[in-house]
Every structure is written in C-alpha cells, then in structure tokens.
Design a protein around this motif. Structure first.
Motif, PDB file in Angstrom:
ATOM      1  N   GLU A 150       0.847  -1.189   0.000  1.00  0.00           N
ATOM      2  CA  GLU A 150       0.000   0.000   0.000  1.00  0.00           C
ATOM      3  C   GLU A 150       0.879   1.234   0.000  1.00  0.00           C
ATOM      4  O   GLU A 150       1.964   1.246   0.553  1.00  0.00           O
ATOM      5  CB  GLU A 150      -0.879   0.023   1.261  1.00  0.00           C
ATOM      6  CG  GLU A 150      -2.151  -0.756   1.113  1.00  0.00           C
ATOM      7  CD  GLU A 150      -3.104  -0.439   2.250  1.00  0.00           C
ATOM      8  OE1 GLU A 150      -3.554   0.715   2.350  1.00  0.00           O
ATOM      9  OE2 GLU A 150      -3.370  -1.356   3.030  1.00  0.00           O
ATOM     10  N   ARG A 151       0.379   2.289  -0.603  1.00  0.00           N
ATOM     11  CA  ARG A 151       1.106   3.556  -0.618  1.00  0.00           C
ATOM     12  C   ARG A 151       0.606   4.416   0.542  1.00  0.00           C
ATOM     13  O   ARG A 151      -0.587   4.486   0.825  1.00  0.00           O
ATOM     14  CB  ARG A 151       0.882   4.285  -1.926  1.00  0.00           C
ATOM     15  CG  ARG A 151       1.547   3.588  -3.077  1.00  0.00           C
ATOM     16  CD  ARG A 151       1.582   4.549  -4.252  1.00  0.00           C
ATOM     17  NE  ARG A 151       2.584   4.104  -5.173  1.00  0.00           N
ATOM     18  CZ  ARG A 151       3.806   4.607  -5.270  1.00  0.00           C
ATOM     19  NH1 ARG A 151       4.167   5.606  -4.510  1.00  0.00           N
ATOM     20  NH2 ARG A 151       4.666   4.145  -6.135  1.00  0.00           N
ATOM     21  N   TYR A 152       1.526   5.035   1.187  1.00  0.00           N
ATOM     22  CA  TYR A 152       1.219   5.953   2.274  1.00  0.00           C
ATOM     23  C   TYR A 152       1.777   7.318   1.922  1.00  0.00           C
ATOM     24  O   TYR A 152       2.742   7.437   1.182  1.00  0.00           O
ATOM     25  CB  TYR A 152       1.846   5.475   3.597  1.00  0.00           C
ATOM     26  CG  TYR A 152       1.263   4.189   4.091  1.00  0.00           C
ATOM     27  CD1 TYR A 152       0.128   4.205   4.888  1.00  0.00           C
ATOM     28  CD2 TYR A 152       1.827   2.964   3.777  1.00  0.00           C
ATOM     29  CE1 TYR A 152      -0.429   3.031   5.350  1.00  0.00           C
ATOM     30  CE2 TYR A 152       1.286   1.777   4.237  1.00  0.00           C
ATOM     31  CZ  TYR A 152       0.158   1.819   5.016  1.00  0.00           C
ATOM     32  OH  TYR A 152      -0.393   0.660   5.473  1.00  0.00           O
ATOM     33  N   ARG A 153       1.176   8.315   2.481  1.00  0.00           N
ATOM     34  CA  ARG A 153       1.746   9.656   2.343  1.00  0.00           C
ATOM     35  C   ARG A 153       1.998  10.201   3.729  1.00  0.00           C
ATOM     36  O   ARG A 153       1.345   9.810   4.703  1.00  0.00           O
ATOM     37  CB  ARG A 153       0.835  10.568   1.539  1.00  0.00           C
ATOM     38  CG  ARG A 153      -0.422  10.967   2.266  1.00  0.00           C
ATOM     39  CD  ARG A 153      -1.261  11.925   1.446  1.00  0.00           C
ATOM     40  NE  ARG A 153      -2.446  12.275   2.212  1.00  0.00           N
ATOM     41  CZ  ARG A 153      -3.266  13.227   1.906  1.00  0.00           C
ATOM     42  NH1 ARG A 153      -3.056  13.941   0.836  1.00  0.00           N
ATOM     43  NH2 ARG A 153      -4.316  13.480   2.649  1.00  0.00           N
ATOM     44  N   ALA A 187       1.752   9.407   9.036  1.00  0.00           N
ATOM     45  CA  ALA A 187       1.691   8.554   7.850  1.00  0.00           C
ATOM     46  C   ALA A 187       0.246   8.094   7.712  1.00  0.00           C
ATOM     47  O   ALA A 187      -0.359   7.613   8.671  1.00  0.00           O
ATOM     48  CB  ALA A 187       2.620   7.363   7.995  1.00  0.00           C
ATOM     49  N   THR A 188      -0.330   8.272   6.531  1.00  0.00           N
ATOM     50  CA  THR A 188      -1.721   7.918   6.315  1.00  0.00           C
ATOM     51  C   THR A 188      -1.919   7.312   4.937  1.00  0.00           C
ATOM     52  O   THR A 188      -1.160   7.599   4.021  1.00  0.00           O
ATOM     53  CB  THR A 188      -2.647   9.141   6.494  1.00  0.00           C
ATOM     54  OG1 THR A 188      -3.994   8.730   6.317  1.00  0.00           O
ATOM     55  CG2 THR A 188      -2.314  10.242   5.511  1.00  0.00           C
ATOM     56  N   ASN A 189      -2.936   6.492   4.833  1.00  0.00           N
ATOM     57  CA  ASN A 189      -3.309   5.959   3.527  1.00  0.00           C
ATOM     58  C   ASN A 189      -4.598   6.620   3.022  1.00  0.00           C
ATOM     59  O   ASN A 189      -5.160   6.204   2.035  1.00  0.00           O
ATOM     60  CB  ASN A 189      -3.464   4.433   3.572  1.00  0.00           C
ATOM     61  CG  ASN A 189      -4.554   4.000   4.530  1.00  0.00           C
ATOM     62  OD1 ASN A 189      -5.100   4.803   5.263  1.00  0.00           O
ATOM     63  ND2 ASN A 189      -4.843   2.715   4.538  1.00  0.00           N
ATOM     64  N   ASP A 243      -6.495   9.125   1.019  1.00  0.00           N
ATOM     65  CA  ASP A 243      -6.129   9.953  -0.130  1.00  0.00           C
ATOM     66  C   ASP A 243      -7.247  10.879  -0.575  1.00  0.00           C
ATOM     67  O   ASP A 243      -7.086  11.641  -1.517  1.00  0.00           O
ATOM     68  CB  ASP A 243      -5.660   9.084  -1.295  1.00  0.00           C
ATOM     69  CG  ASP A 243      -6.675   8.021  -1.688  1.00  0.00           C
ATOM     70  OD1 ASP A 243      -7.738   7.972  -1.057  1.00  0.00           O
ATOM     71  OD2 ASP A 243      -6.396   7.257  -2.620  1.00  0.00           O
TER      72      ASP A 243
END
Length: 128
Positions: free
Chosen positions: A4-7, A23-25, A27
C-alpha cells in the motif's frame, strides 16, 4: 506481494510549537483536513484520559451503546456536581478533596434507617 502507498502529512501546532508528521493511507482528504481530524481526535483522547483517570471511568459496565452512553453521562453529571459543591476550606478545593469529603460525609450518614427517618417530616410520621 502487494504494497500500500502511504503519504506523510506534516503540520505544526502553533500553540505548543510542535511539529507533527503522520503517515496515512487516506487519499480523499487534503493535508489541512487530515491535520484538523487529528486535532479533534486528540481532543477526544485527552477527554477520555480525563474521564478514566479523574472520574474513574476505567471500566465500562455495559457493552451496548445505550449503556455506555448512560455511564458516561452519569460520570459527567457527578463531575459537574463536584465542581459546583462547596466544602469547608480545611478539606481543600481540588476535585479529589471534594470527592473524599463527600465520601466521609456519606459514610457518617450511611444508615438506611436514618435516611428514611430524616426524609419524612415529623408531621407525616405521626399523621398515619
């Protein structure tokens, strides 16, 4: 293996001059919206800690939403009553001082016989 991509959302609390990085997923929200949600969530955590530590809401007696709601209301009402009562200065003015004072006073008058007698005026006792 799927990743999974996190930002990373960066924001600063100006009052405490503290920098936060989350850090969160998520979007679908902007960085500002995520920081606002985090602030509200933190306020809830602080309230819950207060309820657990100072008002002894560390164990829930019910698992239903209605039961938990009633228990929280009861604790908050007790807290407000403690805030409003005045006790002799000798005992102190903190919340815990007031609670201890009430426990002491209730233990002195904890007889149901005395309570039932004190609740009925003399005219009603003799009028039957």
């Amino acid at each position: 293996m799927e990743h999974e991509r996190y930002r990373v959302v960066w924001f600063c609390d100006l009052e405490s001059q503290t920098e936060f990085r989350l850090a969160t997923n998520v979007d679908l929200m902007t960085n500002e919206e995520i920081s606002e949600v985090y602030r509200h969530r933190w306020q809830i955590e602080v309230l819950w800690k207060f309820l657990k530590m100072h008002l002894k809401l560390d164990k829930l007696i019910s698992k239903s939403v209605n039961g938990v709601t009633i228990q929280i209301y009861m604790v908050l009402i007790a807290y407000l009553i403690l805030q409003l009562i005045e006790i002799p200065a000798f005992y102190g003015h903190q919340l815990l001082d007031k609670l201890r004072y009430l426990q002491l006073e209730l233990s002195r008058r904890c007889s149901i016989v005395h309570w039932s007698h004190d609740l009925l005026p003399e005219t009603l006792v003799g009028a039957s």
